[in-house]
Write a protein that holds these residues in place. Structure first.
Motif, PDB file in Angstrom:
ATOM      1  N   GLN A   1      27.108   0.261 -71.166  1.00  0.00           N
ATOM      2  CA  GLN A   1      28.308  -0.325 -70.956  1.00  0.00           C
ATOM      3  C   GLN A   1      29.109  -0.220 -72.352  1.00  0.00           C
ATOM      4  N   ILE A   2      28.329  -0.458 -73.215  1.00  0.00           N
ATOM      5  CA  ILE A   2      29.032  -0.019 -74.582  1.00  0.00           C
ATOM      6  C   ILE A   2      29.276   1.222 -74.604  1.00  0.00           C
ATOM      7  N   ALA A   3      28.696   2.193 -74.068  1.00  0.00           N
ATOM      8  CA  ALA A   3      28.983   3.787 -74.346  1.00  0.00           C
ATOM      9  C   ALA A   3      30.119   4.163 -73.505  1.00  0.00           C
ATOM     10  N   TYR A   4      30.406   3.410 -72.200  1.00  0.00           N
ATOM     11  CA  TYR A   4      31.540   3.490 -71.221  1.00  0.00           C
ATOM     12  C   TYR A   4      32.771   3.020 -71.758  1.00  0.00           C
TER      13      TYR A   4
ATOM     14  N   ALA B   1      42.591  10.541 -66.140  1.00  0.00           N
ATOM     15  CA  ALA B   1      42.879  10.555 -64.673  1.00  0.00           C
ATOM     16  C   ALA B   1      41.630  10.636 -63.952  1.00  0.00           C
ATOM     17  N   TYR B   2      40.403  11.055 -64.256  1.00  0.00           N
ATOM     18  CA  TYR B   2      39.278  11.219 -63.637  1.00  0.00           C
ATOM     19  C   TYR B   2      38.352  10.232 -64.316  1.00  0.00           C
ATOM     20  N   GLU B   3      37.580   9.610 -63.547  1.00  0.00           N
ATOM     21  CA  GLU B   3      36.549   8.408 -63.756  1.00  0.00           C
ATOM     22  C   GLU B   3      35.197   8.972 -63.706  1.00  0.00           C
ATOM     23  N   VAL B   4      34.436   9.006 -64.652  1.00  0.00           N
ATOM     24  CA  VAL B   4      33.203   9.997 -64.637  1.00  0.00           C
ATOM     25  C   VAL B   4      31.930   8.768 -64.387  1.00  0.00           C
ATOM     26  N   MET B   5      31.197   9.012 -63.281  1.00  0.00           N
ATOM     27  CA  MET B   5      30.189   8.086 -62.964  1.00  0.00           C
ATOM     28  C   MET B   5      28.666   8.949 -63.034  1.00  0.00           C
ATOM     29  N   VAL B   6      27.980   8.380 -63.711  1.00  0.00           N
ATOM     30  CA  VAL B   6      26.507   9.062 -64.081  1.00  0.00           C
ATOM     31  C   VAL B   6      25.644   8.266 -62.930  1.00  0.00           C
ATOM     32  N   LYS B   7      25.014   9.068 -62.071  1.00  0.00           N
ATOM     33  CA  LYS B   7      24.179   8.657 -61.115  1.00  0.00           C
ATOM     34  C   LYS B   7      22.698   9.341 -60.707  1.00  0.00           C
ATOM     35  N   ARG B   8      22.052   8.815 -60.387  1.00  0.00           N
ATOM     36  CA  ARG B   8      20.688   9.464 -59.930  1.00  0.00           C
ATOM     37  C   ARG B   8      20.364   9.846 -58.498  1.00  0.00           C
ATOM     38  N   LEU B   9      20.317  10.884 -58.263  1.00  0.00           N
ATOM     39  CA  LEU B   9      20.071  11.649 -56.945  1.00  0.00           C
ATOM     40  C   LEU B   9      18.739  11.690 -56.533  1.00  0.00           C
ATOM     41  N   GLU B  10      18.131  11.417 -55.529  1.00  0.00           N
ATOM     42  CA  GLU B  10      16.729  11.400 -54.720  1.00  0.00           C
ATOM     43  C   GLU B  10      16.646  12.978 -54.362  1.00  0.00           C
ATOM     44  N   PRO B  11      15.444  13.445 -54.175  1.00  0.00           N
ATOM     45  CA  PRO B  11      15.081  14.689 -53.626  1.00  0.00           C
ATOM     46  C   PRO B  11      15.913  14.897 -52.190  1.00  0.00           C
ATOM     47  N   MET B  12      16.275  15.822 -52.058  1.00  0.00           N
ATOM     48  CA  MET B  12      17.197  16.082 -50.801  1.00  0.00           C
ATOM     49  C   MET B  12      16.806  17.291 -50.042  1.00  0.00           C
ATOM     50  N   LYS B  13      16.428  17.037 -48.715  1.00  0.00           N
ATOM     51  CA  LYS B  13      16.178  18.306 -47.834  1.00  0.00           C
ATOM     52  C   LYS B  13      17.374  19.002 -47.366  1.00  0.00           C
ATOM     53  N   VAL B  14      17.759  20.367 -47.428  1.00  0.00           N
ATOM     54  CA  VAL B  14      18.760  20.880 -46.977  1.00  0.00           C
ATOM     55  C   VAL B  14      18.726  22.104 -46.253  1.00  0.00           C
TER      56      VAL B  14
ATOM     57  N   MET C   1      17.568  14.402 -59.382  1.00  0.00           N
ATOM     58  CA  MET C   1      18.436  14.824 -60.772  1.00  0.00           C
ATOM     59  C   MET C   1      19.371  13.913 -61.091  1.00  0.00           C
ATOM     60  N   THR C   2      19.633  13.816 -62.387  1.00  0.00           N
ATOM     61  CA  THR C   2      20.822  13.058 -62.766  1.00  0.00           C
ATOM     62  C   THR C   2      22.233  13.842 -62.840  1.00  0.00           C
ATOM     63  N   VAL C   3      23.355  13.439 -62.320  1.00  0.00           N
ATOM     64  CA  VAL C   3      24.541  14.038 -62.346  1.00  0.00           C
ATOM     65  C   VAL C   3      25.641  13.173 -63.294  1.00  0.00           C
ATOM     66  N   ALA C   4      26.628  13.856 -63.340  1.00  0.00           N
ATOM     67  CA  ALA C   4      27.636  13.190 -63.890  1.00  0.00           C
ATOM     68  C   ALA C   4      28.797  13.450 -62.691  1.00  0.00           C
ATOM     69  N   ALA C   5      29.872  12.874 -62.270  1.00  0.00           N
ATOM     70  CA  ALA C   5      30.516  12.981 -61.258  1.00  0.00           C
ATOM     71  C   ALA C   5      31.792  12.554 -61.366  1.00  0.00           C
TER      72      ALA C   5
ATOM     73  N   ALA D   1      39.406  15.310 -50.156  1.00  0.00           N
ATOM     74  CA  ALA D   1      38.709  14.412 -51.179  1.00  0.00           C
ATOM     75  C   ALA D   1      37.324  15.162 -51.328  1.00  0.00           C
ATOM     76  N   PHE D   2      37.112  15.300 -52.665  1.00  0.00           N
ATOM     77  CA  PHE D   2      35.955  16.051 -52.980  1.00  0.00           C
ATOM     78  C   PHE D   2      35.125  15.086 -54.221  1.00  0.00           C
ATOM     79  N   GLU D   3      33.859  15.241 -54.359  1.00  0.00           N
ATOM     80  CA  GLU D   3      33.232  14.811 -55.531  1.00  0.00           C
ATOM     81  C   GLU D   3      32.501  16.067 -56.134  1.00  0.00           C
ATOM     82  N   LEU D   4      32.892  16.149 -57.525  1.00  0.00           N
ATOM     83  CA  LEU D   4      32.588  17.042 -58.352  1.00  0.00           C
ATOM     84  C   LEU D   4      31.330  16.687 -59.134  1.00  0.00           C
ATOM     85  N   GLN D   5      30.284  17.457 -59.316  1.00  0.00           N
ATOM     86  CA  GLN D   5      29.119  16.946 -60.041  1.00  0.00           C
ATOM     87  C   GLN D   5      28.639  18.147 -60.774  1.00  0.00           C
ATOM     88  N   PHE D   6      28.063  17.650 -62.193  1.00  0.00           N
ATOM     89  CA  PHE D   6      27.316  18.523 -62.976  1.00  0.00           C
ATOM     90  C   PHE D   6      25.852  17.964 -63.152  1.00  0.00           C
ATOM     91  N   PRO D   7      25.008  18.434 -63.013  1.00  0.00           N
ATOM     92  CA  PRO D   7      23.488  17.981 -63.025  1.00  0.00           C
ATOM     93  C   PRO D   7      23.840  17.903 -64.852  1.00  0.00           C
TER      94      PRO D   7
END
Length: 273
Positions: A99-102, A118-131, A208-212, A259-265
């Motif tokens: 929270q302090i870092a944000y 203009a863009y709010e960055v969210m860091v989140k953890r993604l679980e393994p995903m079958k595709v 993986m952890t992504v910033a989005a 609407a899109f979500e842009l993600q960087f691992p």
């Protein structure tokens, strides 16, 4: 014996707190005057009062403190209990540090630009995903959109039940001039029979952890990618894999509603320079 005010001063507690501790049985006076109701304490009770305050400063609840003070826990359970509380506090500390870092990031944005980004960055953890995934390449940069659309059609032809929106995956933040590698993936738990001649495969993406960030409106997503990349560098992270465009709402008739979500691992940099 000590009057309640005297004991409160020595124990560094308020009179109100001592009365409450008496009511709940946590620290009872040694005597109560039956006529006046005045409470009296003994010097020996200061040790219990100090330990009570110490446990409270550790973040323990009053009912937990009571069990420890009264010796209701043996050494083994006490050790496990205290270790669990420590782990809980460590989690809270990590959350506070995030929270302090944000907040620091927001302060930086306002100081540099005069307003929040203009863009709010969210860091989140993604679980393994079958595709289901189809891979290809765009001959030129202007062919990226057509290539993505063709790959999406290949995957969509299987009519697999989606567990999340499909996505385009790019291996380079800056596109090469020709033969731009692209993949389109559809998260799904459906069992499908692969045709084998259309380039569609099954795969499992690791956790993986992504910033989005969320991008809405026309398809020019460059400002979103730039903002995301700057945030990653400024906050001590590094890009850790191919970046993704998640198709949240793709309106081909009116891209102003897209609407899109842009993600960087990402991964944390141990010693950012």
């Amino acid at each position: 014996m000590l009057k309640i005010g005297e004991f409160a001063s020595l124990a560094d507690m308020s009179i109100k707190t001592l009365r409450y501790y008496d009511d709940i049985g946590l620290l009872k006076p040694v005597a109560v005057d039956p006529e006046t109701g005045y409470r009296y304490y003994d010097y020996a009770q200061l040790a219990r009062a100090y330990r009570l305050s110490a446990f409270k400063n550790m973040g323990l609840a009053l009912n937990e403190i009571g069990e420890l003070l009264d010796g209701k826990m043996t050494a083994g359970p006490t050790r496990r209990f205290l270790r669990t509380k420590r782990a809980d506090l460590a989690d809270q500390l990590r959350l506070l540090q995030e929270q302090i870092a944000y907040l620091d990031n927001k302060i930086y944005e306002v100081e540099m630009d005069g307003h929040m980004a203009a863009y709010e960055v969210m860091v989140k953890r993604l679980e393994p995903m079958k595709v289901l995934i189809a891979r290809g390449a765009a001959p030129l940069k202007q062919d990226v959109g057509v290539t993505v659309a063709n790959l999406r059609q290949r995957v969509a032809a299987y009519n697999a039940y989606p567990t999340a929106p499909d996505m385009a995956i790019f291996t380079a933040y800056i596109h090469p001039p020709t033969d731009i590698p692209i993949a389109v993936a559809q998260p799904t738990d459906s069992r499908v029979r692969l045709r084998g001649d259309d380039g569609v495969e099954e795969d499992i993406f690791p956790a993986m952890t992504v910033a989005a960030v969320i991008h809405t409106g026309p398809y020019d997503m460059a400002p979103g990618w730039v903002a995301l990349n700057e945030w990653i560098q400024r906050n001590g992270y590094a890009i850790a894999g191919p970046f993704r465009e998640i198709f949240l709402h793709d309106d081909v008739t009116d891209n102003s509603k897209a609407a899109f979500e842009l993600q960087f691992p990402i991964k944390k940099v141990e010693n950012p320079s």
